[in-house]
Design a protein around this motif. Structure first.
Motif, PDB file in Angstrom:
ATOM      1  N   TRP A  38     -17.480  33.648 -33.052  1.00 32.40           N
ATOM      2  CA  TRP A  38     -17.774  32.576 -32.107  1.00 32.40           C
ATOM      3  C   TRP A  38     -19.275  32.406 -31.977  1.00 32.40           C
ATOM      4  CZ3 TRP A  38     -14.911  35.439 -27.689  1.00 32.40           C
ATOM      5  CH2 TRP A  38     -15.779  36.133 -26.873  1.00 32.40           C
ATOM      6  N   LYS A  42     -20.307  27.026 -27.861  1.00 32.13           N
ATOM      7  CA  LYS A  42     -19.065  26.433 -28.363  1.00 32.13           C
ATOM      8  C   LYS A  42     -17.874  27.094 -27.660  1.00 32.13           C
ATOM      9  CE  LYS A  42     -20.752  25.136 -32.910  1.00 32.13           C
ATOM     10  NZ  LYS A  42     -20.540  25.251 -34.361  1.00 32.13           N
ATOM     11  N   THR A  43     -17.000  26.278 -27.103  1.00 33.79           N
ATOM     12  CA  THR A  43     -15.853  26.782 -26.348  1.00 33.79           C
ATOM     13  C   THR A  43     -14.969  27.686 -27.216  1.00 33.79           C
ATOM     14  OG1 THR A  43     -15.876  24.786 -25.014  1.00 33.79           O
ATOM     15  CG2 THR A  43     -13.854  26.082 -24.960  1.00 33.79           C
ATOM     16  N   ARG A  45     -11.442  29.323 -28.032  1.00 30.92           N
ATOM     17  CA  ARG A  45     -10.041  28.968 -27.831  1.00 30.92           C
ATOM     18  C   ARG A  45      -9.089  29.990 -28.439  1.00 30.92           C
ATOM     19  NH1 ARG A  45     -12.529  24.470 -26.959  1.00 30.92           N
ATOM     20  NH2 ARG A  45     -11.899  22.379 -26.813  1.00 30.92           N
ATOM     21  N   SER A  80     -11.289  35.991 -24.656  1.00 31.93           N
ATOM     22  CA  SER A  80     -12.059  34.754 -24.535  1.00 31.93           C
ATOM     23  C   SER A  80     -12.380  34.466 -23.077  1.00 31.93           C
ATOM     24  CB  SER A  80     -11.267  33.599 -25.139  1.00 31.93           C
ATOM     25  OG  SER A  80     -10.016  33.509 -24.487  1.00 31.93           O
ATOM     26  N   ILE A  87     -11.764  28.060 -19.198  1.00 30.86           N
ATOM     27  CA  ILE A  87     -12.440  27.538 -20.386  1.00 30.86           C
ATOM     28  C   ILE A  87     -13.724  28.344 -20.519  1.00 30.86           C
ATOM     29  CG2 ILE A  87     -13.618  25.556 -21.377  1.00 30.86           C
ATOM     30  CD1 ILE A  87     -11.557  23.807 -19.853  1.00 30.86           C
ATOM     31  N   TYR A  88     -13.879  29.016 -21.665  1.00 32.41           N
ATOM     32  CA  TYR A  88     -15.000  29.936 -21.844  1.00 32.41           C
ATOM     33  C   TYR A  88     -15.958  29.419 -22.902  1.00 32.41           C
ATOM     34  CZ  TYR A  88     -17.569  34.256 -22.659  1.00 32.41           C
ATOM     35  OH  TYR A  88     -18.564  35.195 -22.801  1.00 32.41           O
ATOM     36  N   THR A  89     -17.213  29.261 -22.500  1.00 32.26           N
ATOM     37  CA  THR A  89     -18.267  28.871 -23.426  1.00 32.26           C
ATOM     38  C   THR A  89     -19.321  29.985 -23.387  1.00 32.26           C
ATOM     39  OG1 THR A  89     -17.826  26.567 -22.888  1.00 32.26           O
ATOM     40  CG2 THR A  89     -19.889  27.043 -24.046  1.00 32.26           C
TER      41      THR A  89
END
Length: 189
Positions: A38, A42-43, A45, A80, A87-89
């Motif tokens: 990752w 950027k998110t 998923r 994540s 929602i993880y960024t």
């Protein structure tokens, strides 16, 4: 896939039907050396489990220097974010130092497993607790040690990484320059 199932079974019991469900939701992937699992900004998923290889966790400080925060080796779960629904960024990069093999789950598939297997969240919490304790133990001593002590400690805690991780990454993780690390290695060699 078997490595993942064996690992999970150390933390709880699963029957054949539950194991088959997990296998049906998982995807086996390979990351080549240098590829990102990752990237910052950027998110994320997916949830991953590293079965083979080493991943480096790093970020850039406000001066633009690359700082290695951690190494992830075999048998580690890569979640994540704090919760599955969030929602993880990330602000960090996870990059393969070696060729890696991973088991990957989409967040939805992970949620499906959690909703179907009653003890799943408990098993995962035990794994998270174990990994968190290891991470704290590995990092906490770095603060009070000089460079030589940090390197000796690193060799003891990460014996399989010494020959698999570039010296520049180890130096960054230890908070010393690469030339200092070379001197330390020469002096203890």
């Amino acid at each position: 896939m078997e490595k993942f199932i064996e690992y999970i079974l150390q933390f709880g019991n699963l029957n054949k039907q539950q194991i088959d469900l997990i296998k049906s939701k998982a995807t086996e992937v390979e990351l080549q050396k240098g590829e990102y699992y990752w990237e910052a900004g950027k998110t994320v998923r997916k949830i991953g489990f590293l079965t083979e290889g080493v991943i480096r966790v790093y970020f850039y400080n406000n001066k633009g220097d690359e700082i290695t925060r951690y190494f992830i080796d075999e048998n580690h779960l890569i979640l994540s974010g704090p919760t599955i629904d969030e929602i993880y960024t990330p602000s960090e990069y996870l990059s393969a130092i070696t060729d890696c093999k991973m088991i990957i789950f989409s967040k939805q598939d992970w949620r499906d497993i959690s909703e179907t297997i009653l003890d799943w969240d408990n098993i995962i919490q035990k794994i998270i607790t174990k990994h968190h304790s290891e991470k704290i133990a590995r990092r906490s001593e770095l603060i009070s040690q000089d460079g030589t002590e940090r390197y000796l400690d690193f060799m003891q805690k990460f014996p399989t990484l010494i020959n698999r991780v570039p010296l520049s990454y180890i130096a960054s993780y230890l908070g010393i320059t690469q030339s200092s690390l070379s001197r330390i290695r020469k002096n203890i060699g």
